[in-house]
Each structure stands twice: as C-alpha cells, then as structure tokens.
Write a protein that holds these residues in place. Structure first.
Motif, PDB file in Angstrom:
ATOM      1  N   ALA A 175      12.641  -1.289  32.767  1.00 27.35           N
ATOM      2  CA  ALA A 175      13.548  -1.444  31.600  1.00 27.35           C
ATOM      3  C   ALA A 175      13.023  -2.635  30.576  1.00 27.35           C
ATOM      4  O   ALA A 175      13.222  -2.487  29.177  1.00 27.35           O
ATOM      5  N   VAL A 176      12.711  -3.588  31.131  1.00 26.46           N
ATOM      6  CA  VAL A 176      12.472  -4.761  30.372  1.00 26.46           C
ATOM      7  C   VAL A 176      11.138  -4.799  29.933  1.00 26.46           C
ATOM      8  O   VAL A 176      11.126  -5.541  28.746  1.00 26.46           O
ATOM      9  N   VAL A 177      10.318  -4.004  30.080  1.00 20.03           N
ATOM     10  CA  VAL A 177       9.097  -4.141  29.540  1.00 20.03           C
ATOM     11  C   VAL A 177       8.814  -3.146  28.345  1.00 20.03           C
ATOM     12  O   VAL A 177       8.046  -3.080  27.436  1.00 20.03           O
ATOM     13  N   VAL A 178       9.771  -2.006  28.238  1.00 21.09           N
ATOM     14  CA  VAL A 178       9.821  -0.968  27.158  1.00 21.09           C
ATOM     15  C   VAL A 178       9.899  -1.870  25.802  1.00 21.09           C
ATOM     16  O   VAL A 178       9.313  -1.507  24.931  1.00 21.09           O
ATOM     17  N   PRO A 179      11.163  -2.506  25.627  1.00 17.90           N
ATOM     18  CA  PRO A 179      11.244  -3.267  24.249  1.00 17.90           C
ATOM     19  C   PRO A 179      10.180  -3.886  23.708  1.00 17.90           C
ATOM     20  O   PRO A 179      10.015  -3.752  22.256  1.00 17.90           O
ATOM     21  N   PRO A 180       9.425  -4.783  24.213  1.00 16.92           N
ATOM     22  CA  PRO A 180       8.453  -5.484  23.490  1.00 16.92           C
ATOM     23  C   PRO A 180       7.378  -4.463  22.751  1.00 16.92           C
ATOM     24  O   PRO A 180       6.689  -4.800  21.779  1.00 16.92           O
ATOM     25  N   PHE A 181       7.110  -3.130  23.545  1.00 22.67           N
ATOM     26  CA  PHE A 181       6.241  -2.459  22.852  1.00 22.67           C
ATOM     27  C   PHE A 181       6.950  -1.711  21.661  1.00 22.67           C
ATOM     28  O   PHE A 181       6.102  -1.366  20.453  1.00 22.67           O
ATOM     29  N   LEU A 182       8.224  -1.890  21.350  1.00 19.92           N
ATOM     30  CA  LEU A 182       8.691  -1.482  20.103  1.00 19.92           C
ATOM     31  C   LEU A 182       8.530  -2.597  19.005  1.00 19.92           C
ATOM     32  O   LEU A 182       8.899  -2.339  17.746  1.00 19.92           O
ATOM     33  N   VAL A 183       8.247  -3.599  19.162  1.00 22.46           N
ATOM     34  CA  VAL A 183       8.296  -4.710  18.253  1.00 22.46           C
ATOM     35  C   VAL A 183       7.066  -4.644  17.213  1.00 22.46           C
ATOM     36  O   VAL A 183       7.352  -4.754  15.939  1.00 22.46           O
ATOM     37  N   VAL A 184       6.065  -3.835  17.522  1.00 23.10           N
ATOM     38  CA  VAL A 184       5.044  -3.560  16.545  1.00 23.10           C
ATOM     39  C   VAL A 184       5.552  -2.643  15.416  1.00 23.10           C
ATOM     40  O   VAL A 184       5.262  -3.009  14.201  1.00 23.10           O
ATOM     41  N   ALA A 185       6.180  -1.744  15.885  1.00 26.30           N
ATOM     42  CA  ALA A 185       6.795  -0.742  14.619  1.00 26.30           C
ATOM     43  C   ALA A 185       7.890  -1.388  14.064  1.00 26.30           C
ATOM     44  O   ALA A 185       7.927  -1.315  12.655  1.00 26.30           O
ATOM     45  N   VAL A 186       8.861  -2.361  14.674  1.00 21.98           N
ATOM     46  CA  VAL A 186       9.758  -2.836  13.957  1.00 21.98           C
ATOM     47  C   VAL A 186       9.220  -3.901  12.818  1.00 21.98           C
ATOM     48  O   VAL A 186       9.479  -4.158  11.852  1.00 21.98           O
ATOM     49  N   GLU A 187       8.022  -4.668  13.293  1.00 21.53           N
ATOM     50  CA  GLU A 187       7.555  -5.678  12.501  1.00 21.53           C
ATOM     51  C   GLU A 187       6.816  -5.095  11.663  1.00 21.53           C
ATOM     52  O   GLU A 187       6.946  -5.630  10.058  1.00 21.53           O
ATOM     53  N   ARG A 188       6.311  -3.867  11.368  1.00 22.56           N
ATOM     54  CA  ARG A 188       5.538  -3.218  10.408  1.00 22.56           C
ATOM     55  C   ARG A 188       6.848  -3.035   9.324  1.00 22.56           C
ATOM     56  O   ARG A 188       6.575  -2.983   8.028  1.00 22.56           O
ATOM     57  N   ALA A 189       7.895  -2.274   9.924  1.00 21.88           N
ATOM     58  CA  ALA A 189       9.228  -2.139   9.002  1.00 21.88           C
ATOM     59  C   ALA A 189       9.619  -3.294   8.067  1.00 21.88           C
ATOM     60  O   ALA A 189       9.669  -3.173   7.092  1.00 21.88           O
ATOM     61  N   ARG A 190       9.496  -4.359   8.913  1.00 22.06           N
ATOM     62  CA  ARG A 190      10.163  -5.387   8.371  1.00 22.06           C
ATOM     63  C   ARG A 190       9.301  -6.211   7.101  1.00 22.06           C
ATOM     64  O   ARG A 190       9.858  -6.595   6.348  1.00 22.06           O
ATOM     65  N   GLN A 191       8.118  -5.742   7.569  1.00 24.08           N
ATOM     66  CA  GLN A 191       6.940  -6.432   6.405  1.00 24.08           C
ATOM     67  C   GLN A 191       7.317  -5.642   5.308  1.00 24.08           C
ATOM     68  O   GLN A 191       7.069  -5.965   4.052  1.00 24.08           O
ATOM     69  N   ARG A 192       7.498  -4.262   5.119  1.00 28.38           N
ATOM     70  CA  ARG A 192       7.690  -3.403   4.189  1.00 28.38           C
ATOM     71  C   ARG A 192       8.977  -3.783   3.463  1.00 28.38           C
ATOM     72  O   ARG A 192       8.942  -3.615   2.086  1.00 28.38           O
ATOM     73  N   LEU A 193      10.065  -4.230   4.157  1.00 30.65           N
ATOM     74  CA  LEU A 193      11.356  -4.431   3.587  1.00 30.65           C
ATOM     75  C   LEU A 193      11.765  -5.607   3.343  1.00 30.65           C
ATOM     76  O   LEU A 193      12.934  -5.845   2.725  1.00 30.65           O
ATOM     77  N   ILE A 194      10.805  -6.608   3.734  1.00 28.71           N
ATOM     78  CA  ILE A 194      11.377  -8.228   3.569  1.00 28.71           C
ATOM     79  C   ILE A 194      11.715  -8.543   1.954  1.00 28.71           C
ATOM     80  O   ILE A 194      12.344  -9.425   1.832  1.00 28.71           O
ATOM     81  N   HIS A 195      11.101  -7.955   1.099  1.00 29.26           N
ATOM     82  CA  HIS A 195      11.179  -8.361  -0.148  1.00 29.26           C
ATOM     83  C   HIS A 195      12.536  -7.740  -0.804  1.00 29.26           C
ATOM     84  O   HIS A 195      12.816  -8.054  -1.767  1.00 29.26           O
ATOM     85  N   LEU A 196      13.273  -6.863  -0.096  1.00 28.95           N
ATOM     86  CA  LEU A 196      14.753  -6.543  -0.627  1.00 28.95           C
ATOM     87  C   LEU A 196      15.563  -7.666  -0.317  1.00 28.95           C
ATOM     88  O   LEU A 196      15.800  -7.957   0.846  1.00 28.95           O
ATOM     89  N   VAL A 197      16.445  -8.068  -1.085  1.00 27.86           N
ATOM     90  CA  VAL A 197      17.584  -9.210  -1.104  1.00 27.86           C
ATOM     91  C   VAL A 197      18.451  -8.366   0.054  1.00 27.86           C
ATOM     92  O   VAL A 197      18.838  -9.054   0.844  1.00 27.86           O
ATOM     93  N   ARG A 198      18.921  -7.257  -0.206  1.00 25.61           N
ATOM     94  CA  ARG A 198      19.860  -6.610   0.856  1.00 25.61           C
ATOM     95  C   ARG A 198      19.238  -6.599   2.297  1.00 25.61           C
ATOM     96  O   ARG A 198      20.232  -6.849   3.163  1.00 25.61           O
ATOM     97  N   PHE A 199      18.034  -6.400   2.458  1.00 24.74           N
ATOM     98  CA  PHE A 199      17.404  -6.662   4.085  1.00 24.74           C
ATOM     99  C   PHE A 199      17.550  -8.017   4.462  1.00 24.74           C
ATOM    100  O   PHE A 199      17.965  -8.216   5.565  1.00 24.74           O
ATOM    101  N   ARG A 200      17.213  -8.883   3.397  1.00 24.01           N
ATOM    102  CA  ARG A 200      17.334 -10.472   3.977  1.00 24.01           C
ATOM    103  C   ARG A 200      18.710 -10.668   4.368  1.00 24.01           C
ATOM    104  O   ARG A 200      19.015 -11.327   5.348  1.00 24.01           O
ATOM    105  N   ALA A 201      19.737 -10.117   3.310  1.00 23.14           N
ATOM    106  CA  ALA A 201      21.100 -10.452   3.702  1.00 23.14           C
ATOM    107  C   ALA A 201      21.417  -9.986   4.978  1.00 23.14           C
ATOM    108  O   ALA A 201      22.286 -10.503   6.005  1.00 23.14           O
ATOM    109  N   MET A 202      21.090  -8.630   5.415  1.00 26.47           N
ATOM    110  CA  MET A 202      21.567  -8.139   6.587  1.00 26.47           C
ATOM    111  C   MET A 202      20.938  -8.904   7.864  1.00 26.47           C
ATOM    112  O   MET A 202      21.402  -8.936   8.637  1.00 26.47           O
ATOM    113  N   LEU A 203      19.617  -9.647   7.689  1.00 30.35           N
ATOM    114  CA  LEU A 203      19.055 -10.073   8.928  1.00 30.35           C
ATOM    115  C   LEU A 203      19.922 -11.546   8.703  1.00 30.35           C
ATOM    116  O   LEU A 203      20.210 -11.798  10.215  1.00 30.35           O
TER     117      LEU A 203
END
Length: 166
Positions: A79-107
């Motif tokens: 169970a501990v090993v599974v989440p790090p593999f999801l980091v790649v997909a989440v990072e790609r989404a973050r790179q696409r959304l980071i320019h949005l003000v609302r996204f940065r506020a959510m973070l």
C-alpha cells in the motif's frame, strides 16, 4: 479489520501525506472510523518507526503489523508503494494547471489544511504522552532542541542522562 480494508487505509494515509509524519492525521481518522483505537496503535508504531532506519513514514508498516500481524505489514508495504507511482500523473496535471490563479489558491488552502490536521494530531499525541512532570519536561526540552537545531548527539546524551538519573 480485513486485509483489503487495511490496504485501503494505509494507501489513503500514504496518498494524502507529504512524507514523514504527514500521514498521521489521516491514519488516526481512518483507524477511528474503522473501530480501531488509534492511541493503542499509533504511539507504539511511531516508536518503532523512529528507531528503525529509513524514512519516517515507515511507521505505517509498524502500525499495520500491530493491526494484522506479519500479513498486515506485508499488505502495508504494498500500500505504501502505490502512491508514489501516481506522482507522475499528478505532476503532469499540476504543470498544466499551475498558471491558473484558482489552482494556486487551492494549493495554498490545501497546505493550510494539512498544517491544521498536524496540529490537532500532535496535540492528541502530547495529551497521551504527557504522563507526568518528567515526561512533560522531556517533551519541552526535546521540542526546544529541535527548534534551536541542537546537534542530535546532544539530544541522545540528554536522553541517556535522564534515563540514568531517573
């Protein structure tokens, strides 16, 4: 608690943390929701996790051992090993959304929520660990050593002195 449910609890705790003890609030709430007394599991697993070599987040495996034995700890390893593999997909989404003000506020809001959860969880641990004047003194001294970045050797020698004296 079934092994599949234990897998989900540990994976959720690992998934929603930022490393180290960040998974502690999630773990405590998940254990409480599933009828397991968190204090009976969390404090001993933190002790085992802190004296063991490796990352701080490995206390999740010790907690799973206290719940499900060796099989539970093996389930937690998976169970501990599974989440790090999801980091790649989440990072790609973050790179696409980071320019949005609302996204940065959510973070920023998410970061504040994590800090609030840590404060509540730490207070719960302090209440249960503060069993007397000596324990409170040791906790305060340890906190001050951490805040003032005392060398670890100073903390170890202080702990040895307290252990020998009392």
């Amino acid at each position: 608690m079934t092994l599949s449910h234990l897998f989900l609890v540990i994976m959720i705790a690992s998934l929603f943390s930022f490393g180290g003890l960040g998974s502690l609030p999630v773990l405590e709430s998940q254990l409480s929701a599933n009828g397991v007394t968190p204090d009976a599991v969390v404090l001993p697993s933190l002790a085992v996790g802190n004296i063991s070599p490796g990352p701080n987040g490995l206390y999740l495996i010790a907690a799973s051992y206290f719940i499900g034995g060796i099989t539970g700890s093996l389930v937690a390893c998976a169970a501990v090993v599974v989440p790090p593999f999801l980091v790649v997909a989440v990072e790609r989404a973050r790179q696409r959304l980071i320019h949005l003000v609302r996204f940065r506020a959510m973070l920023r809001s998410l970061a504040l929520a994590v800090v609030a959860l840590l404060v509540v969880t730490d207070w719960s641990l302090v209440k249960h660990a503060a069993t007397g004047p000596l324990a409170i003194t040791v906790m305060v001294a340890g906190t001050l050593m951490l805040l003032f970045r005392a060398p670890p050797l100073v903390g170890v020698l202080a702990a040895v002195a307290v252990g020998v004296r009392w």
